[in-house]
Design a protein around this motif. Structure first.
Motif, PDB file in Angstrom:
ATOM      1  N   GLY A 165       0.819  -1.210   0.000  1.00  0.00           N
ATOM      2  CA  GLY A 165       0.000   0.000   0.000  1.00  0.00           C
ATOM      3  C   GLY A 165       0.850   1.256   0.000  1.00  0.00           C
ATOM      4  O   GLY A 165       0.561   2.224  -0.720  1.00  0.00           O
ATOM      5  N   VAL A 166       1.910   1.265   0.807  1.00  0.00           N
ATOM      6  CA  VAL A 166       2.801   2.423   0.859  1.00  0.00           C
ATOM      7  C   VAL A 166       3.479   2.626  -0.498  1.00  0.00           C
ATOM      8  O   VAL A 166       3.575   3.755  -1.006  1.00  0.00           O
ATOM      9  CB  VAL A 166       3.842   2.263   1.979  1.00  0.00           C
ATOM     10  CG1 VAL A 166       4.915   3.341   1.882  1.00  0.00           C
ATOM     11  CG2 VAL A 166       3.162   2.304   3.343  1.00  0.00           C
ATOM     12  N   ALA A 167       3.973   1.523  -1.081  1.00  0.00           N
ATOM     13  CA  ALA A 167       4.629   1.629  -2.384  1.00  0.00           C
ATOM     14  C   ALA A 167       3.668   2.144  -3.451  1.00  0.00           C
ATOM     15  O   ALA A 167       4.032   2.998  -4.272  1.00  0.00           O
ATOM     16  CB  ALA A 167       5.194   0.267  -2.790  1.00  0.00           C
ATOM     17  N   LEU A 168       2.428   1.646  -3.428  1.00  0.00           N
ATOM     18  CA  LEU A 168       1.438   2.088  -4.408  1.00  0.00           C
ATOM     19  C   LEU A 168       1.070   3.556  -4.193  1.00  0.00           C
ATOM     20  O   LEU A 168       0.859   4.298  -5.157  1.00  0.00           O
ATOM     21  CB  LEU A 168       0.191   1.213  -4.333  1.00  0.00           C
ATOM     22  CG  LEU A 168      -0.938   1.555  -5.315  1.00  0.00           C
ATOM     23  CD1 LEU A 168      -0.442   1.471  -6.747  1.00  0.00           C
ATOM     24  CD2 LEU A 168      -2.135   0.627  -5.092  1.00  0.00           C
ATOM     25  N   LEU A 169       1.007   3.981  -2.933  1.00  0.00           N
ATOM     26  CA  LEU A 169       0.696   5.382  -2.641  1.00  0.00           C
ATOM     27  C   LEU A 169       1.776   6.302  -3.211  1.00  0.00           C
ATOM     28  O   LEU A 169       1.459   7.315  -3.856  1.00  0.00           O
ATOM     29  CB  LEU A 169       0.566   5.580  -1.132  1.00  0.00           C
ATOM     30  CG  LEU A 169       0.343   7.029  -0.665  1.00  0.00           C
ATOM     31  CD1 LEU A 169      -0.964   7.574  -1.239  1.00  0.00           C
ATOM     32  CD2 LEU A 169       0.338   7.103   0.862  1.00  0.00           C
ATOM     33  N   PHE A 170       3.029   5.974  -3.002  1.00  0.00           N
ATOM     34  CA  PHE A 170       4.110   6.817  -3.519  1.00  0.00           C
ATOM     35  C   PHE A 170       4.166   6.751  -5.044  1.00  0.00           C
ATOM     36  O   PHE A 170       4.490   7.739  -5.699  1.00  0.00           O
ATOM     37  CB  PHE A 170       5.441   6.406  -2.902  1.00  0.00           C
ATOM     38  CG  PHE A 170       5.675   6.993  -1.544  1.00  0.00           C
ATOM     39  CD1 PHE A 170       6.312   8.214  -1.397  1.00  0.00           C
ATOM     40  CD2 PHE A 170       5.225   6.343  -0.406  1.00  0.00           C
ATOM     41  CE1 PHE A 170       6.514   8.771  -0.141  1.00  0.00           C
ATOM     42  CE2 PHE A 170       5.418   6.893   0.858  1.00  0.00           C
ATOM     43  CZ  PHE A 170       6.066   8.106   0.990  1.00  0.00           C
ATOM     44  N   LEU A 171       3.856   5.582  -5.608  1.00  0.00           N
ATOM     45  CA  LEU A 171       3.805   5.477  -7.065  1.00  0.00           C
ATOM     46  C   LEU A 171       2.702   6.366  -7.629  1.00  0.00           C
ATOM     47  O   LEU A 171       2.889   7.026  -8.667  1.00  0.00           O
ATOM     48  CB  LEU A 171       3.571   4.023  -7.476  1.00  0.00           C
ATOM     49  CG  LEU A 171       3.499   3.752  -8.987  1.00  0.00           C
ATOM     50  CD1 LEU A 171       4.801   4.159  -9.670  1.00  0.00           C
ATOM     51  CD2 LEU A 171       3.190   2.288  -9.250  1.00  0.00           C
ATOM     52  N   THR A 172       1.558   6.423  -6.946  1.00  0.00           N
ATOM     53  CA  THR A 172       0.462   7.301  -7.379  1.00  0.00           C
ATOM     54  C   THR A 172       0.886   8.756  -7.333  1.00  0.00           C
ATOM     55  O   THR A 172       0.567   9.550  -8.237  1.00  0.00           O
ATOM     56  CB  THR A 172      -0.768   7.079  -6.487  1.00  0.00           C
ATOM     57  OG1 THR A 172      -1.168   5.702  -6.548  1.00  0.00           O
ATOM     58  CG2 THR A 172      -1.931   7.959  -6.931  1.00  0.00           C
ATOM     59  N   LEU A 173       1.630   9.144  -6.292  1.00  0.00           N
ATOM     60  CA  LEU A 173       2.105  10.521  -6.196  1.00  0.00           C
ATOM     61  C   LEU A 173       3.088  10.848  -7.320  1.00  0.00           C
ATOM     62  O   LEU A 173       3.065  11.954  -7.874  1.00  0.00           O
ATOM     63  CB  LEU A 173       2.768  10.749  -4.831  1.00  0.00           C
ATOM     64  CG  LEU A 173       1.848  10.613  -3.606  1.00  0.00           C
ATOM     65  CD1 LEU A 173       2.633  10.849  -2.326  1.00  0.00           C
ATOM     66  CD2 LEU A 173       0.669  11.579  -3.688  1.00  0.00           C
ATOM     67  N   HIS A 174       3.948   9.892  -7.664  1.00  0.00           N
ATOM     68  CA  HIS A 174       4.867  10.116  -8.789  1.00  0.00           C
ATOM     69  C   HIS A 174       4.103  10.244 -10.099  1.00  0.00           C
ATOM     70  O   HIS A 174       4.438  11.095 -10.946  1.00  0.00           O
ATOM     71  CB  HIS A 174       5.870   8.968  -8.873  1.00  0.00           C
ATOM     72  CG  HIS A 174       7.056   9.131  -7.977  1.00  0.00           C
ATOM     73  ND1 HIS A 174       8.077  10.016  -8.241  1.00  0.00           N
ATOM     74  CD2 HIS A 174       7.373   8.518  -6.794  1.00  0.00           C
ATOM     75  CE1 HIS A 174       8.996   9.939  -7.285  1.00  0.00           C
ATOM     76  NE2 HIS A 174       8.592   9.041  -6.394  1.00  0.00           N
ATOM     77  N   ILE A 175       3.083   9.423 -10.277  1.00  0.00           N
ATOM     78  CA  ILE A 175       2.275   9.512 -11.494  1.00  0.00           C
ATOM     79  C   ILE A 175       1.604  10.872 -11.579  1.00  0.00           C
ATOM     80  O   ILE A 175       1.521  11.477 -12.657  1.00  0.00           O
ATOM     81  CB  ILE A 175       1.225   8.377 -11.526  1.00  0.00           C
ATOM     82  CG1 ILE A 175       1.922   7.022 -11.717  1.00  0.00           C
ATOM     83  CG2 ILE A 175       0.209   8.607 -12.635  1.00  0.00           C
ATOM     84  CD1 ILE A 175       0.981   5.832 -11.651  1.00  0.00           C
ATOM     85  N   ALA A 176       1.132  11.376 -10.438  1.00  0.00           N
ATOM     86  CA  ALA A 176       0.515  12.708 -10.418  1.00  0.00           C
ATOM     87  C   ALA A 176       1.505  13.773 -10.866  1.00  0.00           C
ATOM     88  O   ALA A 176       1.157  14.691 -11.621  1.00  0.00           O
ATOM     89  CB  ALA A 176      -0.020  13.020  -9.022  1.00  0.00           C
ATOM     90  N   ARG A 177       2.748  13.680 -10.414  1.00  0.00           N
ATOM     91  CA  ARG A 177       3.767  14.649 -10.828  1.00  0.00           C
ATOM     92  C   ARG A 177       4.039  14.544 -12.329  1.00  0.00           C
ATOM     93  O   ARG A 177       4.174  15.561 -13.018  1.00  0.00           O
ATOM     94  CB  ARG A 177       5.066  14.417 -10.046  1.00  0.00           C
ATOM     95  CG  ARG A 177       4.990  14.764  -8.593  1.00  0.00           C
ATOM     96  CD  ARG A 177       4.936  16.269  -8.351  1.00  0.00           C
ATOM     97  NE  ARG A 177       6.245  16.874  -8.524  1.00  0.00           N
ATOM     98  CZ  ARG A 177       6.495  17.886  -9.355  1.00  0.00           C
ATOM     99  NH1 ARG A 177       5.531  18.396 -10.079  1.00  0.00           N
ATOM    100  NH2 ARG A 177       7.708  18.399  -9.446  1.00  0.00           N
TER     101      ARG A 177
END
Length: 304
Positions: free
Chosen positions: A271-283
């Motif tokens: 979940g943590v990894a997916l959350l940070f991946l989502t934030l990178h995708i947003a950027r």
């Protein structure tokens, strides 16, 4: 400021604007659009206050206060640097390690602005798409009537206004410099020529294309943001709830009885990894969409 006399002053407002455009060659297209609009507004206002003077006389009289085209260009360049420096959020500390670069995205304010833009884009995309399709359909239907041409002009004018609104959203949330003034109107030209320019201006059709693209893009952005956030937060929250209460009911099924405790840390880590991946995708989305908006809403104006 004092006008320089190395080159003769322009003798008409269109010539002044063209010289200003040439002096701003290489500058941000959004800055060029703002500078041209401000210059024309100022010169037209001076003409209205001095009806007995010619354009050449008015330009000569304001050269000492407003400036020659090259001086105005220099001032706009200098002001742009100061404004962008003041508005730019503090730069994050450079992170050299891959782990630092991956997890450091959570400390960047632009990340959350881009994420919010992705969520907002569904509503704005639907609105833009509906406005363009409805306006284009009515324009085609009214083309055979006498009110058809005025309606088309009003419709295209409304689209340009919406492009400014979208530009403010893009600049504030995605950090891409966008125009703060409308495209200058060339009001010294006859009405028919100005109407012709509106139809032949590449930015008109680029703006229409952008607004049509915003609905499918908005759906994709919204889906990615909601799915990424929901799934990642669910993976993090469910094991935590299981460890704290021992019971998590979903549709009447107790997840605690159907899961093994050793999988809970794995779920939290995923979940943590997916959350940070989502934030990178947003950027990434924010950067790419800002480039798209700049190209379709602004850049083509340079060639009009």
């Amino acid at each position: 400021m004092n006008a320089t006399h190395d080159t003769p002053l322009p003798r008409s407002i269109p010539e002044y604007l063209e010289r200003l455009r040439e002096s701003l060659a290489g500058a941000d297209p959004a800055l060029v659009q703002d500078a041209l609009y401000d210059a024309e507004e100022y010169l037209r206002a001076e003409m209205a206050e001095n009806p007995g003077k010619s354009e050449a006389e008015v330009i000569a009289s304001v050269a000492g206060s407003y400036g020659a085209p090259d001086e105005v260009a220099d001032i706009y360049r200098d002001t742009e640097v100061k404004v962008q420096t003041a508005l730019r959020p503090p730069a994050p500390k450079p992170r050299k390690s891959p782990w630092g670069q991956f997890f450091g995205v959570i400390a960047e304010p632009r990340t959350y602005a881009s994420l919010f833009y992705m969520l907002l884009s569904l509503a704005t995309g639907i609105f833009y798409f509906t406005w363009v399709v409805t306006g284009a359909s009515l324009s085609a239907g009214l083309a055979v009537l006498i009110i058809g041409i005025p309606f088309v002009i009003l419709f295209l004018g409304s689209v340009r206004i919406l492009s400014l609104v979208e530009g403010r959203l893009v600049e504030v949330m995605l950090g891409e410099r966008m125009p703060r003034r409308p495209l200058y109107a060339s009001r010294g030209k006859p009405w028919l020529e100005r109407i012709k320019e509106m139809f032949t201006d590449p930015r008109t059709w680029g703006t229409l294309l952008y607004m049509l693209l915003m609905m499918p893009l908005g759906i994709v952005y919204f889906t990615i943001a909601v799915t990424g956030l929901t799934l990642s937060l669910s993976l993090i929250a469910a094991p935590v709830a299981l460890m704290l209460s021992g019971t998590v009911l979903v549709d009447g099924v107790d997840l605690a009885s159907s899961s093994q405790p050793w999988t809970w840390p794995l779920a939290i880590g995923a979940g943590v990894a997916l959350l940070f991946l989502t934030l990178h995708i947003a950027r990434w989305v924010g950067t790419l969409h800002g480039m798209l908006a700049k190209h379709l809403l602004v850049k083509s104006a340079q060639y009009s």
